[in-house]
Each structure stands twice: as structure tokens, then as C-alpha cells.
Design an enzyme around this catalytic site. Structure first.
Site, PDB file in Angstrom:
ATOM      1  N   GLU A 134     -10.927  -9.457   2.330  1.00 23.97           N
ATOM      2  CA  GLU A 134      -9.842  -9.002   2.972  1.00 23.97           C
ATOM      3  C   GLU A 134     -10.160  -8.836   4.564  1.00 23.97           C
ATOM      4  O   GLU A 134     -11.077  -8.144   4.889  1.00 23.97           O
ATOM      5  CB  GLU A 134      -9.216  -7.671   2.349  1.00 23.97           C
ATOM      6  CG  GLU A 134      -7.988  -7.325   3.098  1.00 23.97           C
ATOM      7  CD  GLU A 134      -7.286  -5.904   2.763  1.00 23.97           C
ATOM      8  OE1 GLU A 134      -7.518  -5.602   1.659  1.00 23.97           O
ATOM      9  OE2 GLU A 134      -6.780  -5.558   3.799  1.00 23.97           O
ATOM     10  N   ASN A 194       0.811  -1.133  -0.282  1.00 27.48           N
ATOM     11  CA  ASN A 194       0.271  -0.008   0.047  1.00 27.48           C
ATOM     12  C   ASN A 194       0.870   1.106  -0.095  1.00 27.48           C
ATOM     13  O   ASN A 194       1.707   1.431   0.789  1.00 27.48           O
ATOM     14  CB  ASN A 194      -0.834   0.034   1.109  1.00 27.48           C
ATOM     15  CG  ASN A 194      -1.795   1.190   1.143  1.00 27.48           C
ATOM     16  OD1 ASN A 194      -1.524   2.394   1.210  1.00 27.48           O
ATOM     17  ND2 ASN A 194      -3.101   0.817   1.668  1.00 27.48           N
ATOM     18  N   HIS A 225      -3.872  -4.568   7.472  1.00 28.78           N
ATOM     19  CA  HIS A 225      -3.895  -3.410   8.278  1.00 28.78           C
ATOM     20  C   HIS A 225      -3.251  -3.827   9.526  1.00 28.78           C
ATOM     21  O   HIS A 225      -3.453  -4.562  10.232  1.00 28.78           O
ATOM     22  CB  HIS A 225      -5.467  -3.116   8.699  1.00 28.78           C
ATOM     23  CG  HIS A 225      -5.640  -1.846   8.913  1.00 28.78           C
ATOM     24  ND1 HIS A 225      -5.124  -1.009  10.143  1.00 28.78           N
ATOM     25  CD2 HIS A 225      -6.241  -0.763   8.119  1.00 28.78           C
ATOM     26  CE1 HIS A 225      -5.232   0.141  10.049  1.00 28.78           C
ATOM     27  NE2 HIS A 225      -5.936   0.509   9.059  1.00 28.78           N
ATOM     28  N   THR A 230      -8.471   3.487   8.062  1.00 30.78           N
ATOM     29  CA  THR A 230      -9.778   2.795   7.988  1.00 30.78           C
ATOM     30  C   THR A 230      -9.757   1.823   9.550  1.00 30.78           C
ATOM     31  O   THR A 230      -8.748   1.322   9.953  1.00 30.78           O
ATOM     32  CB  THR A 230      -9.659   1.720   7.103  1.00 30.78           C
ATOM     33  OG1 THR A 230      -9.294   2.330   5.780  1.00 30.78           O
ATOM     34  CG2 THR A 230     -10.904   0.989   7.033  1.00 30.78           C
ATOM     35  N   ARG A 269      -7.137  12.834   0.806  1.00 26.62           N
ATOM     36  CA  ARG A 269      -6.148  13.153   1.750  1.00 26.62           C
ATOM     37  C   ARG A 269      -4.598  12.605   1.589  1.00 26.62           C
ATOM     38  O   ARG A 269      -3.773  13.199   2.017  1.00 26.62           O
ATOM     39  CB  ARG A 269      -6.636  12.664   3.348  1.00 26.62           C
ATOM     40  CG  ARG A 269      -6.464  11.127   3.381  1.00 26.62           C
ATOM     41  CD  ARG A 269      -6.654  10.982   4.841  1.00 26.62           C
ATOM     42  NE  ARG A 269      -8.081  11.205   5.262  1.00 26.62           N
ATOM     43  CZ  ARG A 269      -8.731  10.499   6.207  1.00 26.62           C
ATOM     44  NH1 ARG A 269      -7.723   9.728   7.220  1.00 26.62           N
ATOM     45  NH2 ARG A 269      -9.819  10.929   6.605  1.00 26.62           N
ATOM     46  N   PHE A 302       1.968   0.929   6.162  1.00 21.31           N
ATOM     47  CA  PHE A 302       2.582   1.672   6.909  1.00 21.31           C
ATOM     48  C   PHE A 302       4.109   1.297   7.344  1.00 21.31           C
ATOM     49  O   PHE A 302       5.051   1.992   7.372  1.00 21.31           O
ATOM     50  CB  PHE A 302       1.728   1.964   7.950  1.00 21.31           C
ATOM     51  CG  PHE A 302       2.124   3.062   8.860  1.00 21.31           C
ATOM     52  CD1 PHE A 302       2.150   4.460   8.529  1.00 21.31           C
ATOM     53  CD2 PHE A 302       2.897   2.790  10.268  1.00 21.31           C
ATOM     54  CE1 PHE A 302       2.468   5.277   9.493  1.00 21.31           C
ATOM     55  CE2 PHE A 302       3.476   3.583  10.878  1.00 21.31           C
ATOM     56  CZ  PHE A 302       3.251   5.057  10.791  1.00 21.31           C
ATOM     57  N   ARG A 311      -9.504   8.155  -1.196  1.00 23.22           N
ATOM     58  CA  ARG A 311     -10.472   8.648  -0.265  1.00 23.22           C
ATOM     59  C   ARG A 311     -11.442   9.662  -0.931  1.00 23.22           C
ATOM     60  O   ARG A 311     -10.683  10.379  -1.931  1.00 23.22           O
ATOM     61  CB  ARG A 311      -9.873   8.942   1.059  1.00 23.22           C
ATOM     62  CG  ARG A 311      -9.221   7.793   1.607  1.00 23.22           C
ATOM     63  CD  ARG A 311      -8.660   8.078   3.085  1.00 23.22           C
ATOM     64  NE  ARG A 311      -9.814   8.118   3.960  1.00 23.22           N
ATOM     65  CZ  ARG A 311     -10.152   7.281   5.060  1.00 23.22           C
ATOM     66  NH1 ARG A 311      -9.348   6.354   5.023  1.00 23.22           N
ATOM     67  NH2 ARG A 311     -10.796   7.536   5.726  1.00 23.22           N
ATOM     68  N   GLU A 316      -8.577   0.381  -3.559  1.00 22.56           N
ATOM     69  CA  GLU A 316      -9.384   0.282  -2.324  1.00 22.56           C
ATOM     70  C   GLU A 316     -10.464   1.392  -2.533  1.00 22.56           C
ATOM     71  O   GLU A 316     -10.135   2.472  -2.724  1.00 22.56           O
ATOM     72  CB  GLU A 316      -8.670   0.555  -1.171  1.00 22.56           C
ATOM     73  CG  GLU A 316      -7.874  -0.444  -0.547  1.00 22.56           C
ATOM     74  CD  GLU A 316      -7.197  -0.285   0.942  1.00 22.56           C
ATOM     75  OE1 GLU A 316      -7.599   0.647   1.431  1.00 22.56           O
ATOM     76  OE2 GLU A 316      -6.360  -1.293   1.149  1.00 22.56           O
ATOM     77  N   ASP A 362      -0.057   4.528  -0.228  1.00 22.43           N
ATOM     78  CA  ASP A 362      -0.770   5.926   0.326  1.00 22.43           C
ATOM     79  C   ASP A 362       0.176   6.636   1.102  1.00 22.43           C
ATOM     80  O   ASP A 362       0.017   7.871   1.193  1.00 22.43           O
ATOM     81  CB  ASP A 362      -2.203   5.421   1.205  1.00 22.43           C
ATOM     82  CG  ASP A 362      -3.283   4.670   0.119  1.00 22.43           C
ATOM     83  OD1 ASP A 362      -3.222   4.676  -0.957  1.00 22.43           O
ATOM     84  OD2 ASP A 362      -3.911   4.250   1.143  1.00 22.43           O
ATOM     85  N   HIS A 363       0.729   5.982   1.876  1.00 22.43           N
ATOM     86  CA  HIS A 363       1.810   6.658   2.921  1.00 22.43           C
ATOM     87  C   HIS A 363       2.612   7.504   2.217  1.00 22.43           C
ATOM     88  O   HIS A 363       3.215   8.486   2.762  1.00 22.43           O
ATOM     89  CB  HIS A 363       2.292   5.490   3.881  1.00 22.43           C
ATOM     90  CG  HIS A 363       1.264   4.559   4.344  1.00 22.43           C
ATOM     91  ND1 HIS A 363       0.313   5.017   5.531  1.00 22.43           N
ATOM     92  CD2 HIS A 363       0.943   3.365   3.940  1.00 22.43           C
ATOM     93  CE1 HIS A 363      -0.315   3.972   5.530  1.00 22.43           C
ATOM     94  NE2 HIS A 363       0.013   3.293   4.778  1.00 22.43           N
ATOM     95  N   HIS A 421      -5.744   3.817  -1.896  1.00 25.45           N
ATOM     96  CA  HIS A 421      -7.104   3.976  -1.514  1.00 25.45           C
ATOM     97  C   HIS A 421      -7.383   5.280  -1.809  1.00 25.45           C
ATOM     98  O   HIS A 421      -6.860   6.219  -1.149  1.00 25.45           O
ATOM     99  CB  HIS A 421      -7.104   3.799  -0.085  1.00 25.45           C
ATOM    100  CG  HIS A 421      -8.579   4.098   0.517  1.00 25.45           C
ATOM    101  ND1 HIS A 421      -8.831   3.780   2.043  1.00 25.45           N
ATOM    102  CD2 HIS A 421      -9.503   4.357   0.309  1.00 25.45           C
ATOM    103  CE1 HIS A 421      -9.772   4.210   2.154  1.00 25.45           C
ATOM    104  NE2 HIS A 421     -10.632   4.299   1.156  1.00 25.45           N
TER     105      HIS A 421
END
Ligand code: PXP
Length: 244
Positions: free
Chosen positions: A152, A7, A192, A101, A49, A216, A45, A70, A9-10, A43
Site C-alpha cells: 500500500e 476506512n 492516506h 499513521t 483508540r 477521513f 491499534r 490494518e 475507524d473515524h 485499524h
């Protein structure tokens, strides 16, 4: 063999904190794939963000392996997902005031919207649709009935468990949930809060684990090791701890 999807996103979160043009999520995605990731997760959103619409287009062009898009059930985002046509769309609950999430989807409460959205995704060419769920049998049966072909499992509560007993109890529920999902023909994914220290027990305990989505911990670890090494280390950890 369980596949790792990273992922990213970070990476966008860091970029956006300075309202900068770097670091670039698409560039990071290529590094992750070259280091052994089977695919990339992002993701989009509603509040944009982290990942934004331009990122989605850039990522769709850059990623060679699997894309896991996502999304919430918001119609605008569903439309963008349909236009992007990822191999996998993972439907997650989304609240504007959450930091990340917070839990799995209440499949029962969202059944009507799921029944409407899932066929749209398949019609657009998405091959796999996953629902992000806690290990609750009712939700797993609901996911199959609504037409999803994957779940998931939400591992956040496992990652944040405060005692060995709590962790052990969650692992039993996860293993039973994976058995049930497999018996219903659903592919099992998880994610997660997974990291180098909590993955081994998870991987050894949960059968039929086709994919994990980890972000993350890898991006944080990359500050010390560099991104390719952080990805390779996670792949190696996953491969060393299959279900036993
Ligand atoms: N799976 C889902 C559905 C998520 O929302 C997230 C967080 O964006 C992840 C997996 C990855 O979690 P983490 O960044 O804690 O590894």
C-alpha cells in the site's frame, strides 16, 4: 478499475469521543458497502483508540465484501488478525503518540519481524498481505522478499504537498514504485489523505492501482451529504480518473 475500500475507524473515533454506543462502525460499514464500496478497512491499534475488539468481531460478521485489517507487528494484534482471517492484512508502523499513521514502514529495519509475521498470517488463511510503504525501491523489493503479495503506497506526503512541484515529484516516484511493485508480482494499493480533490491526479498518474483505502475525507464529507452519497461520489471520482 480501481476498487474503493472505506476506512471506518473515524466512525469509532466519533463514538469514543462521547464514550457512547453510537455511531456504530458495523452499521456504517454496511452503508458503505451498499453505496458501492468494494470493502472496508479498519485499524485495530494497540491502544484501541478507535476500533476495539468487539468492533472487530461485529465488523467481521457484517462486512460482505473485502476486509482490510490494518495492524502493527505487535504479537497480540497479529493473533487477533489471524483469528479474524480477513482477506487482506495491511501491516503498518504504529507509534502510540502519533495522531494518525505518519509514514510508511521501514521494511529493511523490520525485516526479521516481517519474516516471522507474514507466514503466520498466510497460515491463518489471510489471502493477501500488504506492507504500507513510501515509494522507496528498497522497501518495495524488501516487501516482495519478505513474502508480502501487495504494497500500500503511503499517499500522506502527496496529500500534504505544499507546491505543485512537490506534488509532481511525488507522483513520478509513486508511478515508478507502482511499476516496480507490479514487476515483482505485488498488487498495488494506496491510501492516506486521499480525497475528492487530490485523487484525480493520483489516479491518472499511478499505474496498476488495484485498490485505494480512504476514510477521513469520506466520513467528513458525509456530514454534508450523508454516508451513502459520500461513498458513491468517491467511487464515481475514482472511476472517472483511471490511469492514462
Ligand atoms: N491507509 C493506511 C495504512 C492508514 O493508516 C490510513 C489511516 O487510518 C488510511 C489508509 C486512510 O487514510 P485517511 O483516513 O486519511 O483516508
Amino acid at each position: 478499475m480501481t476498487r474503493l475500500l472505506v476506512n471506518i475507524d473515524h466512525v469509532a473515533t466519533l463514538r469514543n469521543a462521547r464514550r457512547e454506543t453510537f455511531p456504530d462502525p458495523a452499521e456504517a460499514a454496511v452503508l458503505c458497502e451498499n453505496a458501492g464500496a468494494s470493502g472496508i478497512v479498519f485499524h485495530l491499534r494497540q491502544d484501541r483508540r478507535h476500533i476495539n475488539d468487539a468492533d472487530v468481531a461485529a465488523l467481521a460478521g457484517a462486512i460482505k465484501g473485502k476486509i482490510d485489517f490494518e495492524l502493527s507487528l505487535a504479537p497480540e494484534i497479529v493473533d487477533i488478525c489471524c483469528e479474524t482471517r480477513p482477506q487482506l492484512a495491511t501491516i503498518v508502523p504504529e507509534r502510540r503518540d502519533e495522531i494518525t499513521t505518519e509514514g510508511g514502514m521501514d521494511v529493511t529495519a523490520n525485516r526479521d519481524r516481517l519474516d516471522e509475521t507474514i507466514p503466520k498470517l498466510y497460515e491463518a488463511g489471510v489471502e493477501e498481505v500488504a506492507l504500507f510503504v513510501d515509494p522507496v525501491p528498497e522497501f518495495i523489493r524488501g516487501a516482495a522478499e519478505a513474502g508480502a503479495n501487495c504494497i500500500e503506497l503511503h499517499t500522506g506526503k502527496y496529500a500534504n504537498a505544499e507546491s505543485d512541484d512537490e506534488r509532481a515529484g511525488i507522483l513520478v516516484a509513486m508511478a515508478e514504485a507502482a511499476e516496480l511493485a507490479n514487476s515483482l508480482g505485488l498488487s498495488v494499493h494506496a491510501g492516506h489523505g486521499l480525497d475528492l480533490s487530490n485523487y484525480p491526479a493520483f489516479g491518472r498518474s499511478v499505474p496498476y492501482l488495484a485498490e485505494v483505502s480512504i476514510g477521513f475525507a469520506i466520513i467528513a464529507r458525509a456530514l454534508a451529504t450523508g454516508l451513502p452519497a459520500a461513498v458513491a461520489e468517491m467511487v464515481e471520482t475514482i472511476n472517472r480518473h483511471p490511469f492514462d
